[in-house]
Scaffold this motif. Structure first.
Motif, mmCIF file in Angstrom:
data_model
loop_
_atom_site.group_PDB
_atom_site.id
_atom_site.type_symbol
_atom_site.label_atom_id
_atom_site.label_comp_id
_atom_site.label_asym_id
_atom_site.label_seq_id
_atom_site.Cartn_x
_atom_site.Cartn_y
_atom_site.Cartn_z
ATOM 1 N N ALA A 13 0.834 -1.212 0.000
ATOM 2 C CA ALA A 13 0.000 0.000 0.000
ATOM 3 C C ALA A 13 0.867 1.260 0.000
ATOM 4 O O ALA A 13 0.564 2.243 -0.694
ATOM 5 C CB ALA A 13 -0.926 -0.009 1.213
ATOM 6 N N LEU A 14 1.968 1.215 0.761
ATOM 7 C CA LEU A 14 2.859 2.369 0.819
ATOM 8 C C LEU A 14 3.512 2.629 -0.540
ATOM 9 O O LEU A 14 3.581 3.777 -1.004
ATOM 10 C CB LEU A 14 3.934 2.138 1.887
ATOM 11 N N MET A 15 3.976 1.581 -1.210
ATOM 12 C CA MET A 15 4.618 1.741 -2.511
ATOM 13 C C MET A 15 3.611 2.218 -3.570
ATOM 14 O O MET A 15 3.949 3.037 -4.420
ATOM 15 C CB MET A 15 5.253 0.421 -2.946
ATOM 16 N N CYS A 16 2.385 1.708 -3.490
ATOM 17 C CA CYS A 16 1.353 2.178 -4.428
ATOM 18 C C CYS A 16 1.074 3.667 -4.223
ATOM 19 O O CYS A 16 0.910 4.422 -5.194
ATOM 20 C CB CYS A 16 0.068 1.376 -4.250
ATOM 21 N N ALA A 17 1.025 4.087 -2.957
ATOM 22 C CA ALA A 17 0.807 5.504 -2.673
ATOM 23 C C ALA A 17 1.955 6.352 -3.200
ATOM 24 O O ALA A 17 1.731 7.438 -3.754
ATOM 25 C CB ALA A 17 0.643 5.707 -1.164
#
Length: 282
Positions: A13-17
């Motif tokens: 989720a962090l990398m997608c953000a």
């Protein structure tokens, strides 16, 4: 296992953000520039803008019809000689460029691609304007053509290299010589990609101003001939932008909007060509 799973979900989720944030930061300047130009120039874009000549200094109204036509003529002149030369160079680099000469041509092309456009304008000025003792559309088309050549040549080379070697081998097995194989099979297969490179090159030169300051120079009337100074949309925008008249400033924003729209349309066409090309391979 649950802790590892949760950690992976958090990291994902962090990398997608981060990816979405980077994409937004990349698009934000383009969107803001386009929106600002639209807000400033849309009110001055009308029928007269495309059909009328500029008014005398200080008078409101008029248009940039001569500059729009001049830009189309200059781009056409540059395409007339730069596209065949660029395609021929790309074919040579792809099919016969595995030599010291090919490496030298490839390196020279890359260097030419990085030369500032104003330097190219000075070169065209020395080669055409000084001997002719006059600014002209021919010199402007020559300068813009030099800017086009590296893009067309390198794109053609890369597109031809994507053509499977099995097509060449099949043609040779049928007794077709290399020239006909290259022209009738390899180049025809890569034609959509080559057209994409040509459209991208046209989009680049459409907004060039610096080379035209030394070559076409511009005028306030309809073109009188290819050996005479010729108006161009980037030149007209430059002149109007540095003027002290508010009406000219508004027309400069309108010209910038039309120029961006032209480049945007060319980019869309090139993307459509790319899509059709890859769809044909499926």
């Amino acid at each position: 296992m649950k802790a590892v799973y949760r950690r992976r979900k958090v990291v994902n989720a962090l990398m997608c953000a981060v990816v979405f944030l980077c994409a937004f930061l990349t698009l934000a300047p383009l969107i803001s520039i386009f929106g600002y130009v639209v807000s400033k120039g849309i009110a001055s874009v009308n029928f007269d803008f495309f059909t009328h000549l500029p008014k005398p200094v200080g008078e409101p109204g008029g248009g940039m019809g001569n500059a729009i036509v001049g830009s189309l003529i200059l781009v056409g002149l540059s395409c007339l000689w730069a596209i065949p030369l660029g395609i021929a160079g790309g074919v040579y680099l792809s099919e016969f460029g595995n030599s010291k000469l090919g490496a030298a041509v490839r390196f020279t092309t890359d260097v030419l691609n990085g030369v500032p456009s104003i330097v190219i304008g000075i070169f065209a000025y020395t080669l055409f304007v000084v001997p002719m003792k006059s600014f002209s559309a021919v010199s402007g088309g020559f300068a813009l053509g030099i800017i086009m050549i590296p893009t067309v040549m390198r794109t053609t080379e890369e597109m031809l290299r994507l053509v499977p070697a099995t097509l060449r081998e099949a043609a040779f097995a049928l007794g077709i010589n290399q020239f006909r194989t290259t022209m009738n099979i390899v180049l025809k297969t890569a034609l959509p990609g080559v057209l994409t490179g040509i459209l991208l090159a046209i989009a680049r030169i459409a907004g060039e101003t610096a080379p035209l300051l030394f070559t076409a120079f511009g005028n306030r009337f309809w073109h009188q001939g290819l050996d005479q100074p010729m108006a161009a949309l980037p030149l007209q925008i430059f002149v109007y932008a540095i003027s002290p008249f508010d009406d000219w400033h508004r027309q400069a924003w309108a010209g910038a909007l039309v120029l961006i729209a032209m480049v945007f349309l060319i980019s869309i066409v090139s993307r459509i060509v790319i899509y059709l090309r890859y769809r044909s391979f499926k």
